[in-house]
Design a protein around this motif. Structure first.
Motif, PDB file in Angstrom:
ATOM      1  N   ALA A   1      36.356  13.109  13.853  1.00 32.77           N
ATOM      2  CA  ALA A   1      35.319  14.368  13.890  1.00 32.77           C
ATOM      3  C   ALA A   1      35.818  15.874  13.941  1.00 32.77           C
ATOM      4  CB  ALA A   1      34.643  14.295  15.227  1.00 32.77           C
ATOM      5  N   THR A   2      35.219  16.746  13.139  1.00 30.19           N
ATOM      6  CA  THR A   2      35.790  18.067  12.739  1.00 30.19           C
ATOM      7  C   THR A   2      35.443  18.795  14.275  1.00 30.19           C
ATOM      8  OG1 THR A   2      35.340  18.036  10.375  1.00 30.19           O
ATOM      9  CG2 THR A   2      35.464  20.184  11.484  1.00 30.19           C
ATOM     10  N   ILE A   3      34.450  18.294  14.923  1.00 33.13           N
ATOM     11  CA  ILE A   3      34.023  19.164  16.187  1.00 33.13           C
ATOM     12  C   ILE A   3      34.196  18.157  17.212  1.00 33.13           C
ATOM     13  CG2 ILE A   3      32.142  20.234  17.448  1.00 33.13           C
ATOM     14  CD1 ILE A   3      30.746  20.812  14.567  1.00 33.13           C
ATOM     15  N   MET A   4      34.638  18.554  18.661  1.00 32.93           N
ATOM     16  CA  MET A   4      34.993  17.951  19.733  1.00 32.93           C
ATOM     17  C   MET A   4      34.442  18.645  20.765  1.00 32.93           C
ATOM     18  SD  MET A   4      38.594  16.439  21.205  1.00 32.93           S
ATOM     19  CE  MET A   4      38.831  15.355  22.576  1.00 32.93           C
ATOM     20  N   PHE A   5      33.555  18.164  21.443  1.00 34.86           N
ATOM     21  CA  PHE A   5      32.913  18.562  22.744  1.00 34.86           C
ATOM     22  C   PHE A   5      33.423  18.059  23.902  1.00 34.86           C
ATOM     23  CE2 PHE A   5      29.448  19.097  19.630  1.00 34.86           C
ATOM     24  CZ  PHE A   5      29.005  20.272  19.760  1.00 34.86           C
ATOM     25  N   ILE A   6      33.883  19.062  24.996  1.00 35.35           N
ATOM     26  CA  ILE A   6      34.560  18.563  26.104  1.00 35.35           C
ATOM     27  C   ILE A   6      33.647  19.108  27.330  1.00 35.35           C
ATOM     28  CG2 ILE A   6      36.806  18.735  27.486  1.00 35.35           C
ATOM     29  CD1 ILE A   6      38.140  18.961  24.816  1.00 35.35           C
TER      30      ILE A   6
ATOM     31  N   ILE B   1      32.513  13.103  21.654  1.00 35.48           N
ATOM     32  CA  ILE B   1      32.405  13.822  22.928  1.00 35.48           C
ATOM     33  C   ILE B   1      33.169  13.212  24.127  1.00 35.48           C
ATOM     34  CG2 ILE B   1      30.566  14.152  24.624  1.00 35.48           C
ATOM     35  CD1 ILE B   1      28.490  13.902  22.516  1.00 35.48           C
ATOM     36  N   ALA B   2      33.886  13.979  25.048  1.00 32.69           N
ATOM     37  CA  ALA B   2      34.705  13.606  26.046  1.00 32.69           C
ATOM     38  C   ALA B   2      34.610  14.526  27.247  1.00 32.69           C
ATOM     39  CB  ALA B   2      36.195  13.633  25.497  1.00 32.69           C
ATOM     40  N   ASN B   3      35.483  14.204  28.329  1.00 31.65           N
ATOM     41  CA  ASN B   3      35.509  14.983  29.393  1.00 31.65           C
ATOM     42  C   ASN B   3      36.756  15.217  29.995  1.00 31.65           C
ATOM     43  OD1 ASN B   3      32.596  15.334  30.240  1.00 31.65           O
ATOM     44  ND2 ASN B   3      32.523  13.160  30.540  1.00 31.65           N
ATOM     45  N   VAL B   4      36.911  16.393  30.781  1.00 29.28           N
ATOM     46  CA  VAL B   4      38.369  16.483  31.463  1.00 29.28           C
ATOM     47  C   VAL B   4      38.878  15.449  32.028  1.00 29.28           C
ATOM     48  CG1 VAL B   4      39.601  17.909  32.950  1.00 29.28           C
ATOM     49  CG2 VAL B   4      38.238  19.205  31.234  1.00 29.28           C
ATOM     50  N   VAL B   5      37.814  14.931  32.923  1.00 33.15           N
ATOM     51  CA  VAL B   5      38.150  13.599  33.755  1.00 33.15           C
ATOM     52  C   VAL B   5      37.543  12.336  33.297  1.00 33.15           C
ATOM     53  CG1 VAL B   5      39.108  14.827  35.688  1.00 33.15           C
ATOM     54  CG2 VAL B   5      36.565  14.212  35.683  1.00 33.15           C
ATOM     55  N   LYS B   6      37.914  11.402  33.318  1.00 30.43           N
ATOM     56  CA  LYS B   6      37.604  10.128  32.950  1.00 30.43           C
ATOM     57  C   LYS B   6      36.599   9.482  33.910  1.00 30.43           C
ATOM     58  CE  LYS B   6      39.574  11.344  29.391  1.00 30.43           C
ATOM     59  NZ  LYS B   6      38.927  12.202  28.272  1.00 30.43           N
ATOM     60  N   CYS B   7      36.950   9.501  35.289  1.00 37.05           N
ATOM     61  CA  CYS B   7      36.126   8.901  36.361  1.00 37.05           C
ATOM     62  C   CYS B   7      35.246  10.073  37.006  1.00 37.05           C
ATOM     63  CB  CYS B   7      37.095   8.364  37.316  1.00 37.05           C
ATOM     64  SG  CYS B   7      38.210   7.199  36.662  1.00 37.05           S
TER      65      CYS B   7
ATOM     66  N   CYS C   1      34.172  24.086  24.478  1.00 36.57           N
ATOM     67  CA  CYS C   1      34.276  23.771  26.006  1.00 36.57           C
ATOM     68  C   CYS C   1      32.984  23.866  26.523  1.00 36.57           C
ATOM     69  CB  CYS C   1      35.119  24.643  26.633  1.00 36.57           C
ATOM     70  SG  CYS C   1      36.767  24.493  25.881  1.00 36.57           S
ATOM     71  N   LEU C   2      32.187  22.657  27.287  1.00 38.37           N
ATOM     72  CA  LEU C   2      30.861  22.813  27.858  1.00 38.37           C
ATOM     73  C   LEU C   2      31.268  22.978  29.381  1.00 38.37           C
ATOM     74  CD1 LEU C   2      29.583  19.616  26.223  1.00 38.37           C
ATOM     75  CD2 LEU C   2      28.869  21.973  25.727  1.00 38.37           C
TER      76      LEU C   2
ATOM     77  N   LYS D   1      43.663  28.736  18.675  1.00 41.82           N
ATOM     78  CA  LYS D   1      44.875  28.162  19.420  1.00 41.82           C
ATOM     79  C   LYS D   1      45.689  27.135  18.322  1.00 41.82           C
ATOM     80  CE  LYS D   1      46.210  26.449  24.026  1.00 41.82           C
ATOM     81  NZ  LYS D   1      45.534  25.897  25.211  1.00 41.82           N
ATOM     82  N   LYS D   2      46.724  27.636  17.711  1.00 46.58           N
ATOM     83  CA  LYS D   2      47.533  26.800  16.820  1.00 46.58           C
ATOM     84  C   LYS D   2      46.601  26.122  15.988  1.00 46.58           C
ATOM     85  CE  LYS D   2      50.778  25.606  20.501  1.00 46.58           C
ATOM     86  NZ  LYS D   2      51.624  24.613  21.207  1.00 46.58           N
ATOM     87  N   GLY D   3      45.524  26.881  15.030  1.00 43.82           N
ATOM     88  CA  GLY D   3      45.070  26.418  14.168  1.00 43.82           C
ATOM     89  C   GLY D   3      43.509  25.779  14.532  1.00 43.82           C
ATOM     90  N   VAL D   4      43.315  25.595  15.865  1.00 46.73           N
ATOM     91  CA  VAL D   4      42.121  24.950  16.145  1.00 46.73           C
ATOM     92  C   VAL D   4      41.215  26.115  16.863  1.00 46.73           C
ATOM     93  CG1 VAL D   4      41.239  23.319  17.978  1.00 46.73           C
ATOM     94  CG2 VAL D   4      43.258  22.895  16.779  1.00 46.73           C
ATOM     95  N   TRP D   5      40.152  26.267  16.559  1.00 44.47           N
ATOM     96  CA  TRP D   5      39.111  27.145  17.013  1.00 44.47           C
ATOM     97  C   TRP D   5      38.387  26.531  18.260  1.00 44.47           C
ATOM     98  CZ3 TRP D   5      38.994  32.102  15.425  1.00 44.47           C
ATOM     99  CH2 TRP D   5      39.718  32.223  14.365  1.00 44.47           C
ATOM    100  N   ILE D   6      38.343  27.302  19.339  1.00 41.36           N
ATOM    101  CA  ILE D   6      37.786  26.943  20.484  1.00 41.36           C
ATOM    102  C   ILE D   6      36.694  27.974  21.033  1.00 41.36           C
ATOM    103  CG2 ILE D   6      38.386  26.516  23.133  1.00 41.36           C
ATOM    104  CD1 ILE D   6      41.278  26.072  22.221  1.00 41.36           C
ATOM    105  N   LEU D   7      35.620  27.422  21.559  1.00 46.56           N
ATOM    106  CA  LEU D   7      34.545  28.036  21.805  1.00 46.56           C
ATOM    107  C   LEU D   7      34.027  27.513  23.108  1.00 46.56           C
ATOM    108  CD1 LEU D   7      32.189  30.212  21.095  1.00 46.56           C
ATOM    109  CD2 LEU D   7      30.774  28.145  20.198  1.00 46.56           C
TER     110      LEU D   7
END
Length: 189
Positions: free
Chosen positions: A37-42, A81-87, A121-122, A147-153
């Protein structure tokens, strides 16, 4: 961490006992979507529905996230779609720093495997660990950071929008910025 592939990452996370969140989990919630994916939601971490299903953002907040993604012309399957913590933290509390620190190496591997051009960043917790440790979501939401070529919103977490609908307009503005940035990147590749 050594070089990973998805299979090895899933295997290691499934056996993880690096923090006490593992003691009460039903399922680990690693993430889902397009592995290129081009877009990652965290987001922050799994809630009750996510813990039961093993999938990120499937409860009410997840349904809203799906609508937000759809409103800018994407399907859930086209992003990651992912999260900071996995549990799941007990009672859906904010993950403690030690818990986030235990999971962040997994998130970094996910990032390295996916190689997204944009991270959304959600909420404040995700923004704290990805965007800036001193982030204030009401102040910093909608502000791009390269940040190093990655756009963060950073933007509001969908659960915050369910609690306070007055924030939906600002979140919609952020989603429009996201679509604009995606289109800009697509034109230049």
């Amino acid at each position: 961490m050594t070089k990973y592939y998805w299979k090895e990452l899933y295997s290691e996370i499934n056996g993880c006992q690096k923090c006490r969140l593992c003691e009460q989990r039903t399922n680990i919630v690693i993430g889902e979507g397009d592995p290129k994916a081009t877009i990652m939601f965290i987001g922050e971490g799994p809630g009750r529905d996510e813990d039961l299903s093993g999938r990120p953002f499937v409860g009410r907040a997840g349904q809203l996230l799906d609508k937000m993604i759809g409103a800018i012309g994407f399907r859930r399957e086209e992003v990651y779609i992912a999260n900071v913590v996995k549990c799941r933290p007990p009672n859906n509390r904010t993950p403690e720093e030690s818990e986030a620190d235990a999971c962040l190496p997994y998130l970094r591997v996910q990032f390295a495997l996916i190689r997204p051009k944009i991270i959304v960043c959600l909420g404040a917790t995700a923004a704290k660990y990805i965007y800036d440790p001193n982030v204030r979501i009401t102040r910093d939401r909608g502000v791009w950071k390269d940040k190093k070529g990655v756009w963060i919103l950073p933007t509001y977490h969908p659960a915050a929008l369910l609690r306070d609908e007055s924030k939906k307009r600002e979140a919609w503005e952020d989603m429009q910025k996201l679509k604009q940035k995606y289109d800009e990147i697509a034109q230049n590749t």
